[in-house]
Design a protein around this motif. Sequence first.
Motif, PDB file in Angstrom:
ATOM      1  N   ILE B  71       0.848  -1.193   0.000  1.00 15.18           N
ATOM      2  CA  ILE B  71       0.000   0.000   0.000  1.00 15.18           C
ATOM      3  C   ILE B  71       0.887   1.248   0.000  1.00 15.18           C
ATOM      4  O   ILE B  71       2.012   1.224   0.483  1.00 15.18           O
ATOM      5  N   ALA B  72       0.366   2.279  -0.605  1.00 16.93           N
ATOM      6  CA  ALA B  72       1.089   3.553  -0.645  1.00 16.93           C
ATOM      7  C   ALA B  72       0.336   4.542   0.243  1.00 16.93           C
ATOM      8  O   ALA B  72      -0.873   4.720   0.109  1.00 16.93           O
ATOM      9  N   VAL B  73       1.028   5.120   1.169  1.00 19.99           N
ATOM     10  CA  VAL B  73       0.394   6.016   2.124  1.00 19.99           C
ATOM     11  C   VAL B  73       0.979   7.411   1.979  1.00 19.99           C
ATOM     12  O   VAL B  73       2.190   7.577   1.866  1.00 19.99           O
ATOM     13  N   GLU B  74       0.096   8.385   1.987  1.00 19.01           N
ATOM     14  CA  GLU B  74       0.563   9.767   1.913  1.00 19.01           C
ATOM     15  C   GLU B  74       0.744  10.261   3.346  1.00 19.01           C
ATOM     16  O   GLU B  74      -0.197  10.269   4.137  1.00 19.01           O
ATOM     17  N   ILE B  75       1.970  10.617   3.669  1.00 18.72           N
ATOM     18  CA  ILE B  75       2.278  11.018   5.046  1.00 18.72           C
ATOM     19  C   ILE B  75       2.383  12.537   5.097  1.00 18.72           C
ATOM     20  O   ILE B  75       3.103  13.116   4.283  1.00 18.72           O
ATOM     21  N   PRO B  76       1.657  13.147   6.005  1.00 22.90           N
ATOM     22  CA  PRO B  76       1.736  14.610   6.110  1.00 22.90           C
ATOM     23  C   PRO B  76       3.190  15.042   6.276  1.00 22.90           C
ATOM     24  O   PRO B  76       3.933  14.442   7.056  1.00 22.90           O
ATOM     25  N   ALA B  83       5.761   8.664  12.221  1.00 23.09           N
ATOM     26  CA  ALA B  83       5.611   8.032  13.539  1.00 23.09           C
ATOM     27  C   ALA B  83       4.145   7.775  13.852  1.00 23.09           C
ATOM     28  O   ALA B  83       3.782   6.706  14.358  1.00 23.09           O
ATOM     29  N   ASP B  84       3.287   8.735  13.549  1.00 22.88           N
ATOM     30  CA  ASP B  84       1.851   8.570  13.807  1.00 22.88           C
ATOM     31  C   ASP B  84       1.309   7.366  13.058  1.00 22.88           C
ATOM     32  O   ASP B  84       0.609   6.533  13.624  1.00 22.88           O
ATOM     33  N   LYS B 129      -8.401   7.040  10.480  1.00 22.48           N
ATOM     34  CA  LYS B 129      -7.493   8.082  10.963  1.00 22.48           C
ATOM     35  C   LYS B 129      -7.321   9.225   9.971  1.00 22.48           C
ATOM     36  O   LYS B 129      -6.572  10.159  10.217  1.00 22.48           O
ATOM     37  N   GLY B 130      -7.959   9.075   8.829  1.00 20.87           N
ATOM     38  CA  GLY B 130      -7.884  10.139   7.837  1.00 20.87           C
ATOM     39  C   GLY B 130      -6.546  10.244   7.135  1.00 20.87           C
ATOM     40  O   GLY B 130      -6.130  11.312   6.688  1.00 20.87           O
ATOM     41  N   ILE B 131      -5.837   9.118   7.027  1.00 19.35           N
ATOM     42  CA  ILE B 131      -4.562   9.102   6.301  1.00 19.35           C
ATOM     43  C   ILE B 131      -4.854   8.630   4.882  1.00 19.35           C
ATOM     44  O   ILE B 131      -5.371   7.537   4.691  1.00 19.35           O
ATOM     45  N   PRO B 132      -4.554   9.436   3.877  1.00 16.84           N
ATOM     46  CA  PRO B 132      -4.898   9.038   2.505  1.00 16.84           C
ATOM     47  C   PRO B 132      -4.008   7.925   1.952  1.00 16.84           C
ATOM     48  O   PRO B 132      -2.800   7.958   2.123  1.00 16.84           O
TER      49      PRO B 132
END
Lengths: 435, 142
Positions: B71-76, B83-84, B129-132
């Motif tokens: 999976i590809a996650v967009e990290i703020p 870490a979150d 958690k609202g992580i795209p």
Amino acid sequence: MNDWHNMDCVDREELAELREQKLLNTVKWAYQNSPFYREKFQNNSVTPEEVKELKNITRLPFTTKSDLRESYPFKLAAVPMEQIVRIHASSGTTGKPIVAGYTKNDLVEWSRLVARTCALAGVTSRDTAQVSFGYGLFTGGFGLHYGLEYLEATVVPFSSGNTERQLSLMKDFQTTVLVSTPSFALYMAEAAREMGLDPKKDYSLRLGLFGGEPCSENMRREIENQWGITATVNYGLTEVVGPGVSGECTCQEGMHLHEDSFIEEIIDPATGESLPEGESGELVLTPIFKEGFPVIRYRTGDITRIIPGNCRCGHTTRRMDYITGRTDDMIIVKGVNLFPSQVEEVLSGFKEVSPHYRLVLHRSDKGFVKDVEVQVELTPEGFTDSFQELEKLEQNIKNRIRSTISLAPRVKLMEPKSLERTTGKSRRIVEGEDL
Amino acid sequence: MVNQISVFLENKCGRLVNVCQTLGRENINIRALSIADTSDFGILRLIVDQPERALSVLKEEGFMAMETEVIAVEIPDSPGGLADVLHYLEEAEINIEYLYSFVEKPAKDALILMRLDDIEKAKKVMEEKGIPLIGGERIYSL
Ligand SMILES: [Zn+2]
């Protein structure tokens, strides 16, 4: 007449006495009549008188392949050459061939041994047997031929070659027994299908006697499936007589040894010491019936073991296991004997790797092998994206090898087709610094 | 979900170069890559613009290659962003087998690729958690 196969059911005590007597006679005979053995005994400061009982056989020197080469052509002979009625020779790939001469009595004894081998495998006088071994200097063709005749089977002495004709005669004669190498039997099944014939339906074949080359269990099952027959294997070598040393009964659980005619020993190929019963080592054979070219304690180079216990078939002779390797291939690693065939067997139990492997030897300054690396190709089934899984696979292979040969080599997974495709031992075993 | 190509590499110099050359010749672009290796072997993991073609050309060239899902996650793009995300996964008892990032930063926010033992569950957690999460189509065409 028909009591020639009684030896396979003989009382074991009686057999032990017979073996001892025949061995003593053989030792005396060789010393008194064969210039080669007189010299060999003298060089080893041993006389026939020192062999008083069977177990004293270990006092006698071994005979090696190179001994036999050096005795070329007739130095081994223990009778005047006019009493030799046939000569066979093994095809030495290097150096001089090994010559075996037979007296008239030797040929009778040999025929009887082969007849017993065939009878154990289930051949009877009602069978028609096609011999597809080459007739010539090689012992296979003539050996099986006269043995089958002795048994009073109908023999078709086809010899090798001309597969199509072999197949048509086999069909027309309603041949029931095929005598050949295992690979030729497979090749013939293939050829029969190409001729539009069904090996199972169009032939009367019921039994196969295979020898002349190693036959793996897979190969045997394949032959049985293709032809719909019982496939048995037998063992022998020109150096001690030819085919007829041992052969399977229909239980297919090892090869009954003709103990009344051969003294068998299993030794550690590195030290020459006898191994306890049941352990695997080099087979040493002493034929105890030969007049012409006697041979004492011949190191066959074949790795096998004597199977403890009796066979289900009821015959009382002991069985030798299938040949698992050749001493020529043996590698000594930190004092442990390692045969490539053992590694091969372990690897065949893992579907994650292919049967293609390579052993890389790392030597110490003194030239001893201190470490072995087993390189093996991963198969598509074995490949996973998980690093841990692959490391675990390496570890599992290593553990399995350690439990069979008490040696823990490094195992290295390789890409497919990165190892050379070869069955020869030369490419399978490489020196570390050559890479 | 993103399709990743995994290639088995013997630790032989030149094999990695061969992979890149093979893909280059076929005009297949590498978006992200990582190599895990020991002294014995390595696994090369690639995100490319044409995963299916890449797989077949690599196999044709004799490489041991397979497709795996990551999976590809967009990290703020802020301190503690990664870490979150890791914390959320830990809380949900989802194991991370490995993770790596893009060769070039394709967007304002950092993109991380992760191989997890339970992708479906991870998707839910990220959603909560609202992580795209970024889908394959967008990743390949970045
Ligand atoms: Zn038996």
